[in-house]
Enzyme design. Sequence first.
Site, PDB file in Angstrom:
ATOM      1  N   GLN A   1     -17.035 -13.139  53.671  1.00  0.00           N
ATOM      2  CA  GLN A   1     -16.977 -11.675  53.523  1.00  0.00           C
ATOM      3  C   GLN A   1     -16.232 -10.982  54.667  1.00  0.00           C
ATOM      4  O   GLN A   1     -15.534  -9.993  54.437  1.00  0.00           O
ATOM      5  CB  GLN A   1     -18.420 -11.153  53.456  1.00  0.00           C
ATOM      6  CG  GLN A   1     -18.579  -9.658  53.368  1.00  0.00           C
ATOM      7  CD  GLN A   1     -20.044  -9.257  53.283  1.00  0.00           C
ATOM      8  OE1 GLN A   1     -20.667  -9.390  52.236  1.00  0.00           O
ATOM      9  NE2 GLN A   1     -20.605  -8.783  54.381  1.00  0.00           N
ATOM     10  N   GLU A   2     -16.407 -11.486  55.891  1.00  0.00           N
ATOM     11  CA  GLU A   2     -15.826 -10.774  57.035  1.00  0.00           C
ATOM     12  C   GLU A   2     -15.167 -11.723  58.030  1.00  0.00           C
ATOM     13  O   GLU A   2     -15.770 -12.720  58.433  1.00  0.00           O
ATOM     14  CB  GLU A   2     -16.934  -9.988  57.761  1.00  0.00           C
ATOM     15  CG  GLU A   2     -17.618  -8.986  56.849  1.00  0.00           C
ATOM     16  CD  GLU A   2     -18.831  -8.313  57.480  1.00  0.00           C
ATOM     17  OE1 GLU A   2     -18.992  -8.372  58.712  1.00  0.00           O
ATOM     18  OE2 GLU A   2     -19.625  -7.734  56.714  1.00  0.00           O
TER      19      GLU A   2
ATOM     20  N   SER B   1     -23.801  -6.260  50.065  1.00  0.00           N
ATOM     21  CA  SER B   1     -24.370  -7.612  50.106  1.00  0.00           C
ATOM     22  C   SER B   1     -25.735  -7.513  50.769  1.00  0.00           C
ATOM     23  O   SER B   1     -25.961  -7.983  51.874  1.00  0.00           O
ATOM     24  CB  SER B   1     -23.457  -8.562  50.882  1.00  0.00           C
ATOM     25  OG  SER B   1     -23.308  -8.144  52.225  1.00  0.00           O
TER      26      SER B   1
ATOM     27  N   GLU C   1     -22.248 -15.387  61.247  1.00  0.00           N
ATOM     28  CA  GLU C   1     -23.409 -14.659  60.711  1.00  0.00           C
ATOM     29  C   GLU C   1     -23.701 -15.146  59.294  1.00  0.00           C
ATOM     30  O   GLU C   1     -22.766 -15.355  58.508  1.00  0.00           O
ATOM     31  CB  GLU C   1     -23.042 -13.163  60.705  1.00  0.00           C
ATOM     32  CG  GLU C   1     -24.094 -12.242  60.117  1.00  0.00           C
ATOM     33  CD  GLU C   1     -23.587 -10.793  60.103  1.00  0.00           C
ATOM     34  OE1 GLU C   1     -22.865 -10.405  61.046  1.00  0.00           O
ATOM     35  OE2 GLU C   1     -23.889 -10.079  59.136  1.00  0.00           O
TER      36      GLU C   1
ATOM     37  N   HIS D   1     -22.917  -1.459  61.147  1.00  0.00           N
ATOM     38  CA  HIS D   1     -22.717  -0.481  60.082  1.00  0.00           C
ATOM     39  C   HIS D   1     -23.081  -1.135  58.736  1.00  0.00           C
ATOM     40  O   HIS D   1     -23.463  -2.300  58.698  1.00  0.00           O
ATOM     41  CB  HIS D   1     -21.244  -0.041  60.065  1.00  0.00           C
ATOM     42  CG  HIS D   1     -20.288  -1.164  59.748  1.00  0.00           C
ATOM     43  ND1 HIS D   1     -19.004  -0.974  59.283  1.00  0.00           N
ATOM     44  CD2 HIS D   1     -20.438  -2.522  59.823  1.00  0.00           C
ATOM     45  CE1 HIS D   1     -18.423  -2.124  59.093  1.00  0.00           C
ATOM     46  NE2 HIS D   1     -19.266  -3.085  59.416  1.00  0.00           N
ATOM     47  N   ARG D   2     -22.948  -0.390  57.624  1.00  0.00           N
ATOM     48  CA  ARG D   2     -23.044  -0.969  56.279  1.00  0.00           C
ATOM     49  C   ARG D   2     -21.682  -0.838  55.614  1.00  0.00           C
ATOM     50  O   ARG D   2     -20.842  -0.047  56.032  1.00  0.00           O
ATOM     51  CB  ARG D   2     -24.090  -0.231  55.412  1.00  0.00           C
ATOM     52  CG  ARG D   2     -25.520  -0.280  55.889  1.00  0.00           C
ATOM     53  CD  ARG D   2     -26.073  -1.642  56.197  1.00  0.00           C
ATOM     54  NE  ARG D   2     -26.029  -2.624  55.142  1.00  0.00           N
ATOM     55  CZ  ARG D   2     -27.084  -3.177  54.545  1.00  0.00           C
ATOM     56  NH1 ARG D   2     -28.300  -2.788  54.885  1.00  0.00           N
ATOM     57  NH2 ARG D   2     -26.932  -4.122  53.630  1.00  0.00           N
ATOM     58  N   SER D   3     -21.484  -1.592  54.541  1.00  0.00           N
ATOM     59  CA  SER D   3     -20.186  -1.511  53.866  1.00  0.00           C
ATOM     60  C   SER D   3     -19.987  -0.142  53.203  1.00  0.00           C
ATOM     61  O   SER D   3     -18.867   0.326  53.051  1.00  0.00           O
ATOM     62  CB  SER D   3     -20.033  -2.644  52.856  1.00  0.00           C
ATOM     63  OG  SER D   3     -21.141  -2.686  51.985  1.00  0.00           O
TER      64      SER D   3
ATOM     65  N   HIS E   1     -16.853  -7.241  49.399  1.00  0.00           N
ATOM     66  CA  HIS E   1     -16.270  -6.028  50.001  1.00  0.00           C
ATOM     67  C   HIS E   1     -14.806  -5.806  49.620  1.00  0.00           C
ATOM     68  O   HIS E   1     -14.195  -4.826  50.036  1.00  0.00           O
ATOM     69  CB  HIS E   1     -16.369  -6.077  51.531  1.00  0.00           C
ATOM     70  CG  HIS E   1     -17.782  -5.978  52.031  1.00  0.00           C
ATOM     71  ND1 HIS E   1     -18.127  -6.160  53.332  1.00  0.00           N
ATOM     72  CD2 HIS E   1     -18.944  -5.699  51.379  1.00  0.00           C
ATOM     73  CE1 HIS E   1     -19.439  -6.004  53.476  1.00  0.00           C
ATOM     74  NE2 HIS E   1     -19.957  -5.732  52.300  1.00  0.00           N
TER      75      HIS E   1
ATOM     76  N   LYS F   1     -20.776  -4.306  65.384  1.00  0.00           N
ATOM     77  CA  LYS F   1     -19.664  -4.423  64.434  1.00  0.00           C
ATOM     78  C   LYS F   1     -19.673  -3.169  63.590  1.00  0.00           C
ATOM     79  O   LYS F   1     -20.714  -2.766  63.060  1.00  0.00           O
ATOM     80  CB  LYS F   1     -19.746  -5.704  63.592  1.00  0.00           C
ATOM     81  CG  LYS F   1     -20.917  -5.820  62.650  1.00  0.00           C
ATOM     82  CD  LYS F   1     -20.693  -6.983  61.666  1.00  0.00           C
ATOM     83  CE  LYS F   1     -21.752  -7.014  60.583  1.00  0.00           C
ATOM     84  NZ  LYS F   1     -21.525  -8.057  59.570  1.00  0.00           N
TER      85      LYS F   1
ATOM     86  N   ASP G   1     -18.499 -13.608  59.096  1.00  0.00           N
ATOM     87  CA  ASP G   1     -19.725 -13.364  58.340  1.00  0.00           C
ATOM     88  C   ASP G   1     -19.497 -13.829  56.914  1.00  0.00           C
ATOM     89  O   ASP G   1     -18.965 -13.078  56.092  1.00  0.00           O
ATOM     90  CB  ASP G   1     -20.115 -11.878  58.360  1.00  0.00           C
ATOM     91  CG  ASP G   1     -21.387 -11.628  57.539  1.00  0.00           C
ATOM     92  OD1 ASP G   1     -22.016 -12.615  57.097  1.00  0.00           O
ATOM     93  OD2 ASP G   1     -21.744 -10.451  57.330  1.00  0.00           O
TER      94      ASP G   1
ATOM     95  N   ASP H   1     -28.643 -12.005  59.404  1.00  0.00           N
ATOM     96  CA  ASP H   1     -28.564 -10.657  58.807  1.00  0.00           C
ATOM     97  C   ASP H   1     -29.505 -10.599  57.604  1.00  0.00           C
ATOM     98  O   ASP H   1     -30.655 -10.181  57.725  1.00  0.00           O
ATOM     99  CB  ASP H   1     -27.100 -10.363  58.429  1.00  0.00           C
ATOM    100  CG  ASP H   1     -26.916  -9.091  57.616  1.00  0.00           C
ATOM    101  OD1 ASP H   1     -27.856  -8.292  57.513  1.00  0.00           O
ATOM    102  OD2 ASP H   1     -25.816  -8.893  57.055  1.00  0.00           O
TER     103      ASP H   1
ATOM    104  N   GLU I   1     -14.543  -2.128  54.461  1.00  0.00           N
ATOM    105  CA  GLU I   1     -14.789  -1.924  55.882  1.00  0.00           C
ATOM    106  C   GLU I   1     -13.499  -1.722  56.673  1.00  0.00           C
ATOM    107  O   GLU I   1     -13.473  -1.862  57.894  1.00  0.00           O
ATOM    108  CB  GLU I   1     -15.635  -3.081  56.439  1.00  0.00           C
ATOM    109  CG  GLU I   1     -16.998  -3.137  55.736  1.00  0.00           C
ATOM    110  CD  GLU I   1     -18.021  -4.044  56.391  1.00  0.00           C
ATOM    111  OE1 GLU I   1     -17.639  -4.872  57.234  1.00  0.00           O
ATOM    112  OE2 GLU I   1     -19.208  -3.914  56.055  1.00  0.00           O
TER     113      GLU I   1
ATOM    114  N   LYS J   1     -29.559  -3.467  61.360  1.00  0.00           N
ATOM    115  CA  LYS J   1     -29.113  -2.397  60.468  1.00  0.00           C
ATOM    116  C   LYS J   1     -30.309  -1.495  60.226  1.00  0.00           C
ATOM    117  O   LYS J   1     -31.306  -1.935  59.635  1.00  0.00           O
ATOM    118  CB  LYS J   1     -28.648  -2.982  59.132  1.00  0.00           C
ATOM    119  CG  LYS J   1     -27.360  -3.812  59.201  1.00  0.00           C
ATOM    120  CD  LYS J   1     -27.193  -4.594  57.901  1.00  0.00           C
ATOM    121  CE  LYS J   1     -25.794  -5.160  57.730  1.00  0.00           C
ATOM    122  NZ  LYS J   1     -25.749  -6.154  56.622  1.00  0.00           N
TER     123      LYS J   1
END
Length: 420
Positions: free
Chosen positions: A159-160, A40, A282, A362-364, A151, A385, A238, A309, A201, A334
Site C-alpha cells: 500500500q505505501e 484499509s 508496517e 494520518h488516515r487515507s 489507496h 507519516k 506499509d 497498525d 495520500e 491513529k
Amino acid sequence: VIENVKAREVFDSRGNPTVEVDVILSDATLGRAQVPSGASTGDREAVELRDGGDRLQGKGVLKAVNNVNTEIKDALVGLSPFDQEKIDHIMIDLDGTANKGRLGANAILGVSMAVSRAAAASKKEPLYRYLGSVDLELPQPFFNVINGGVHADSGIDVQEFLITPVKRASFRDGVEKIANIYHTLKGILAKKGLETAVGDEGGFAPKLGSTEAAIETLYEAIKAAGYMPKEEIAIALDPASSEFYNEDTHKYNFEGKEMSSGEMLTYYQELVAKYPAIISIEDGFSEHDWDGFKKQTDTMGANIQLVGDDIFVTNPTIFKEGIDKGVANAILIKLNQIGTVSESIAAIKLARQNGYNTMISHRSGETGDTYIADFAVAMNAGQIKTGSMARSERVEKYNQFLRIEEELEGYAKLAHFPRK
Ligand code: PGA
Ligand code: ZN
C-alpha cells in the site's frame, strides 16, 4: 467552562462526509477539529458511525453529528475543558459500548480533539505546548511517495512506499530533500511513460508491476536527486497485508501468488537483504496472523522497525496483548482508531514503557486539520507519516511542523531514527 458543543457534517479529502466539531468556552474561545477516515481499516477499530440509507452512498454522518449536538453536549456543558481525561471518560461512559459504536468514534473524537484545542486557545498556548511538556521534539517524517493497495489503482499490492530523511539538519532541511526527490521521481516516471497522477495520500500511483520495481524506482530517484539511499534517505514499507490476507485459507494473495505466512517472512527477509535502505515495515503480516507477525519480530526485529497498525488499532488493551506476546517493536498511532485523545496518549505511554517506537499517522481520508502535527511534537512521538509532498491535506501537516520549528527555534530537538 464549556459553554457549547456543536458539530456539523463536512467533507474529507475523498469527498466523503465527516464530522467537524466546534467547542466554545465561556470566555468565547473556539476549538475546532475535523475527523479523518481510513480505507484499509483494522477490524477492531472503534466504530465510525455512518447513517446508511440512500443519502451520500450511506456514508452520511448526521447521526454522529446529532449525537454531539444532543447527548454529548448535554453531558459536557458547564465542565472545565482542562481535564481532558475526565472529558474523554465521560464520553466513553456515556457511549457505554466497548467500541464507541453507539455515539460513534467519529462523534467522540471530534469533541475530544476540539476540547483540547479550545483549552489551548483559552490558555493562549499553541496546541503542541498545551498537550506537551517543555522538552519538545520534532519527529522524523516518513513521506508516502508511491501509493498502492486500496489507496490507488496502481496494481501494486504493497500500500505505501515511504521515504524518510534520516540525515537532516532541521525539519525544513528534511522536507526540502524529500521535495527534491518527489520532483525527480515524477520526472523519472514521466520519462518511462508511467502515470504521474497521485493516489489518496499524495504519492504517485504508477503501474510499476511489483514491489521490487517500485523500490528500484525509489533508489533511482533518491540517487538522481543527489542523495545516498540508506545513509541519507531510507525507505519504509506499509504492505497493509490484512488487505490481501485470506482468513479462510490463511494465505496471502501477493503479486499473483498464494503465499503462506512462512513464505511471506522469507520474502521480507530477502527484500531487506537486497535493499538495505529499508528500515521499517508496517503490517507485514495480517491482523489475523499474530503468529506470523511474532515470527517476523523474532527474526527481523533486531534490525528492522516492525510497526503494528491494523493489528493494534491504537487500542491500549490490544496493544498490551501484543507487548506480552512480543509482537512488533513499534506502534502506529491513529487517533480515530481508538476515538479519544486520552486513550491515544495512553497507547503512546504504554509503548514508551515497553521500548516500542511510536509513529503518529494520518488516515487515507484526511481533512485540512493539522492536529496530528502538534500532537506528534507534544508527545515526542519520534516519528510521523502524513503523506507525500502533494495534496494540501497532507502537505499542510508538514507545513505546520515548519511553523512549529520556527516558533521553537533553538529549543526543539530533532528526533532521529533509530530511537536509542
Ligand atoms: P488507512 O491507511 O488510513 O486507509 O487505514 C493508512 C495505513 O494503513 O497506515
Ligand atoms: Zn498501515
